[in-house]
Design a protein around this motif. Sequence first.
Motif, PDB file in Angstrom:
ATOM      1  N   LYS A  20       0.819  -1.218   0.000  1.00 41.96           N
ATOM      2  CA  LYS A  20       0.000   0.000   0.000  1.00 41.96           C
ATOM      3  C   LYS A  20       0.854   1.270   0.000  1.00 41.96           C
ATOM      4  O   LYS A  20       0.479   2.279  -0.614  1.00 41.96           O
ATOM      5  CB  LYS A  20      -0.924   0.003   1.219  1.00 41.96           C
TER       6      LYS A  20
ATOM      7  N   PHE B 163       0.393   4.016  -2.910  1.00 40.35           N
ATOM      8  CA  PHE B 163       0.063   5.423  -2.709  1.00 40.35           C
ATOM      9  C   PHE B 163       1.135   6.324  -3.304  1.00 40.35           C
ATOM     10  O   PHE B 163       0.820   7.333  -3.958  1.00 40.35           O
ATOM     11  CB  PHE B 163      -0.080   5.742  -1.219  1.00 40.35           C
TER      12      PHE B 163
ATOM     13  N   ASP C 295       0.516   9.203  -6.142  1.00 39.07           N
ATOM     14  CA  ASP C 295       0.853  10.607  -5.905  1.00 39.07           C
ATOM     15  C   ASP C 295       1.896  11.089  -6.905  1.00 39.07           C
ATOM     16  O   ASP C 295       1.830  12.219  -7.391  1.00 39.07           O
ATOM     17  CB  ASP C 295       1.365  10.773  -4.469  1.00 39.07           C
TER      18      ASP C 295
ATOM     19  N   PHE D 115      -6.254   6.374  -5.802  1.00 38.59           N
ATOM     20  CA  PHE D 115      -6.688   7.072  -4.592  1.00 38.59           C
ATOM     21  C   PHE D 115      -8.069   6.584  -4.144  1.00 38.59           C
ATOM     22  O   PHE D 115      -8.309   6.393  -2.948  1.00 38.59           O
ATOM     23  CB  PHE D 115      -6.723   8.586  -4.821  1.00 38.59           C
TER      24      PHE D 115
ATOM     25  N   LEU E  94      -7.763   3.316  -2.446  1.00 32.48           N
ATOM     26  CA  LEU E  94      -7.115   3.353  -1.139  1.00 32.48           C
ATOM     27  C   LEU E  94      -7.926   4.090  -0.075  1.00 32.48           C
ATOM     28  O   LEU E  94      -7.502   4.115   1.090  1.00 32.48           O
ATOM     29  CB  LEU E  94      -5.734   4.023  -1.268  1.00 32.48           C
ATOM     30  N   ARG E  95      -9.046   4.678  -0.441  1.00 29.77           N
ATOM     31  CA  ARG E  95      -9.807   5.471   0.536  1.00 29.77           C
ATOM     32  C   ARG E  95     -10.134   4.719   1.826  1.00 29.77           C
ATOM     33  O   ARG E  95     -10.046   5.293   2.911  1.00 29.77           O
ATOM     34  CB  ARG E  95     -11.101   6.011  -0.094  1.00 29.77           C
TER      35      ARG E  95
ATOM     36  N   ARG F  52      -4.977  10.288   3.484  1.00 29.87           N
ATOM     37  CA  ARG F  52      -4.291  11.066   2.450  1.00 29.87           C
ATOM     38  C   ARG F  52      -4.901  10.812   1.073  1.00 29.87           C
ATOM     39  O   ARG F  52      -4.994  11.732   0.245  1.00 29.87           O
ATOM     40  CB  ARG F  52      -2.802  10.720   2.439  1.00 29.87           C
ATOM     41  N   SER F  53      -5.329   9.575   0.835  1.00 29.52           N
ATOM     42  CA  SER F  53      -5.956   9.262  -0.454  1.00 29.52           C
ATOM     43  C   SER F  53      -7.280  10.000  -0.606  1.00 29.52           C
ATOM     44  O   SER F  53      -7.604  10.492  -1.697  1.00 29.52           O
ATOM     45  CB  SER F  53      -6.171   7.750  -0.578  1.00 29.52           C
TER      46      SER F  53
END
Length: 445
Positions: free
Chosen positions: A195, A199, A203, A218, A221-222, A230-231
């Motif tokens: 992960k 991420f 980014d 993103f 990954l929420r 951050r996602s």
Amino acid sequence: MFVETVVAVVIILAVLLLVLSLSSKKGGTRKKQKSRAQIMKSAGQKLAKNPHNPDGLIPLGDLYFSEQNWEKAYPIYETMMNIAPKHKEIDAFVATLRQGICALKLNRTDDALKGLEAAYELRSTDFDVNYYLGQAMYAKEDYARATACFKKALAIKPEMTELNTPLGLALYKAKHYNDSIPHLRRTLDEHPDNKEVLFAMADAMHESGYADKAINVFMHLRPDPEFGPRSCLMAGNYHTKLNMLDKAVQDYQIGLKHTNTPQDIRLETLYRLANVYFTMNAIPNGIAALQEIQQVNQTYKDVPSLMQKYGELNQNRNLQIYLMSATSDFVALCRKIAMAYYADSIVKVLDVSVTPQTVELLLDVESSRSSDSEIFRFYRSTGSTGEFVAREFHTRIMDSKANKGVLFVGGMFSDDARKFAENRPIDLVDKNALTKILKRLDADD
């Protein structure tokens, strides 16, 4: 009979081989245990007489290092590193390298750098030196030097594909986003569930201009407890830029539901959410988000000025319409203002002109004493309006042969603008005067 004899012999031989094998293994284990015990005993005797005896330190260090007993190995290699200049039998490179490795494994980064940098001076082309020095630099957040070390290590051993992970992350942290993507992608080819790397790559793609590809990661990954906050922030920012405000609100709200979110991420998410609410004219919701920020940080960004601005708007519906509503509502309000501006006159709207910046009304104003042609111009700007705008408006009045003009703004006028308007047929109505008119409209309603 012959066959039976052969079979019996084979069975006997097999049994004998099995017995010998088991005996050999037991003997090897005893020999190994005896060897370790002998090392401990011999080294202990020598070090009891002289704590700096290399004949005791070297085998004991080798033993603990091979067993990955970093706690016990570290002080031994620390000692050897310090006394190596006076003892030729100590390999200074091995002592400094292993001191650094042990310290790094114990999260003693500053101590690790002592040994690893010394080892680098002795042998800068060694793979282990560059690999572990890169790890130490990464831990110290010196991502530029970490990148250089990992690159050098990979050049020494190109087959070490696992180096793609630290190298990709170091490049990402150093903000070399485009360069990091190939290494991060290679890591994900082998470890798709990593992960942190996932991420970082999303980014990096976002920062490199591939936001349309990054958004899917993103969104994926929420829900993640570590990278979700951050996602969600990144997804919300993406949807805000596309004016997909409902989706942005959903992103930010999911992010705020996470527990153990870093404070800076939480505050930024609340701030972004508040501004989206304000754009959607959901002012009470935006104020609530700002209030939550102020519970943690009273002076976060421009929150105090936003609270003042939107607190006032929240109490004055007409001011909200003037500054924030759709054009049709704004034009309708401008008509009401024009009708209410002269309490003792009859006002007729002869023409309406709308631009992205202004609404302009051409009016016929009749009173008991006169009948005048006037121009009312409305700006929604909330900053300071200068002399240039006043001059341009005066030219418009003269060209249209109107008797007078009234200029409305949602902010203030500069001193130069006010000075220019003196002794000219222009009234300047700033936010304070405008608010009084709008409150009067509320009372009339």
